[in-house]
Enzyme design. Structure first.
Site, PDB file in Angstrom:
ATOM      1  N   GLU A 168     -19.273  25.623  77.937  1.00  0.00           N
ATOM      2  CA  GLU A 168     -18.729  26.040  79.293  1.00  0.00           C
ATOM      3  C   GLU A 168     -19.963  25.983  80.161  1.00  0.00           C
ATOM      4  OE1 GLU A 168     -17.381  30.051  79.539  1.00  0.00           O
ATOM      5  OE2 GLU A 168     -19.235  30.739  78.208  1.00  0.00           O
ATOM      6  N   GLY A 175      -9.693  28.882  81.986  1.00  0.00           N
ATOM      7  CA  GLY A 175      -9.823  30.205  82.678  1.00  0.00           C
ATOM      8  C   GLY A 175      -8.459  30.681  83.591  1.00  0.00           C
ATOM      9  N   GLY A 176      -8.894  30.737  84.857  1.00  0.00           N
ATOM     10  CA  GLY A 176      -7.907  30.849  85.733  1.00  0.00           C
ATOM     11  C   GLY A 176      -6.380  30.254  85.656  1.00  0.00           C
ATOM     12  N   GLY A 203     -15.150  28.606  87.601  1.00  0.00           N
ATOM     13  CA  GLY A 203     -14.415  29.237  88.857  1.00  0.00           C
ATOM     14  C   GLY A 203     -15.118  28.868  89.995  1.00  0.00           C
ATOM     15  N   SER A 245     -13.622  25.076  85.059  1.00  0.00           N
ATOM     16  CA  SER A 245     -12.628  24.358  86.143  1.00  0.00           C
ATOM     17  C   SER A 245     -11.792  23.644  85.543  1.00  0.00           C
ATOM     18  CB  SER A 245     -13.454  23.835  87.270  1.00  0.00           C
ATOM     19  OG  SER A 245     -14.129  24.872  87.837  1.00  0.00           O
ATOM     20  N   HIS A 256     -18.988  34.357  75.589  1.00  0.00           N
ATOM     21  CA  HIS A 256     -18.714  33.744  76.628  1.00  0.00           C
ATOM     22  C   HIS A 256     -19.649  34.157  77.761  1.00  0.00           C
ATOM     23  CE1 HIS A 256     -16.612  33.081  80.352  1.00  0.00           C
ATOM     24  NE2 HIS A 256     -15.659  32.439  79.601  1.00  0.00           N
TER      25      HIS A 256
END
Length: 238
Positions: free
Chosen positions: A155, A221-222, A161, A200, A85
């Site tokens: 990515e 992710g988030g 982010g 994102s 990552h």
């Protein structure tokens, strides 16, 4: 580095939503911190949700305080392990060689490796995106790669982010290049390796991004921290 025991509620909620959706035509995976792998594997047992890990050490065991081996992940109930990552490459200085050795450890344990590649903002601005990805693929992948034991995740570091997202055209170009390189090295098997897009990804753009050729899923992710948000992304396949 997110999640405590209370995260079990979100996993249970996601499993319930997926059960209510009927047949789920995609694999759903959550890779929590190592402290939660065993408990979330227990929570997700019997559901459409699989559990993995965010990293592993290349060795099976030994004097490596603070690390976790692929065999430990498997023992805790994990099925997949993310390696390479961008945050590991940046924060811990991991090289393509490190990533390759970790992926081989994943294969040794009989698990599936999610190998991450991606360019920085500076590299994209310099027009070096495809060159960087070609080098990362060459250095990070071993000859043991198969469609069953490996997933590639693209990515763009500059989109993680930040709220910035590449256009569908940019994603199409990059994923086509990755596919071309995989086929060049692994032949027909390279055409079957799944390539995820990560950067994102959210419910509002998931359908458009997942429809791009050679985008076979998302590395989220988030937006994966809440069942409702993650389910909204999974909805692109439902």
């Amino acid at each position: 580095m997110n999640g405590l025991k209370a995260s079990r509620r979100e996993v249970a909620a996601l499993a319930k939503k997926l059960a209510g959706a009927g047949r789920v035509p995609c694999e759903v995976l959550i890779c929590p911190p190592a402290t939660l792998i065993a408990s979330l594997a227990d929570t997700a047992k019997g559901s459409a949700v699989k559990i993995g890990a965010q990293d592993c050490h290349a060795k099976e065991s030994g004097a490596h305080t603070g690390d976790i081996s692929a065999e430990m992940v498997k023992d805790a109930g994990g099925k997949f392990i993310i390696v390479g990552h961008s945050e590991r490459r940046t924060d811990h200085g991991e090289s393509d060689k490190d990533v390759r050795e970790k992926s081989q450890a994943v294969y040794r344990a009989g698990l599936t490796a999610i190998v991450c590649i991606g360019e920085t903002e500076a590299e994209r601005d310099q027009g070096a995106t495809l060159k960087v990805l070609t080098a990362q693929l060459k250095g990070s992948l071993s000859d043991q790669v198969t469609p069953k034991n490996t997933v590639i995740a693209y990515e763009p570091v500059w989109a993680i982010g930040t709220g910035r997202t590449p256009t569908a055209g940019q994603v199409r170009e990059v994923h086509a290049h990755i596919r071309k390189r995989l086929v060049a090295r692994f032949g027909e098997e390279g055409a079957k390796i799944r390539i995820l897009y990560g950067g994102s990804v959210k419910p509002s753009n998931a359908e458009e991004l997942m429809a791009v050729p050679n985008v076979n899923g998302a590395l989220v992710g988030g937006a994966s921290l809440k069942a409702a948000d993650f389910f909204g992304i999974i909805g692109a396949y439902l």
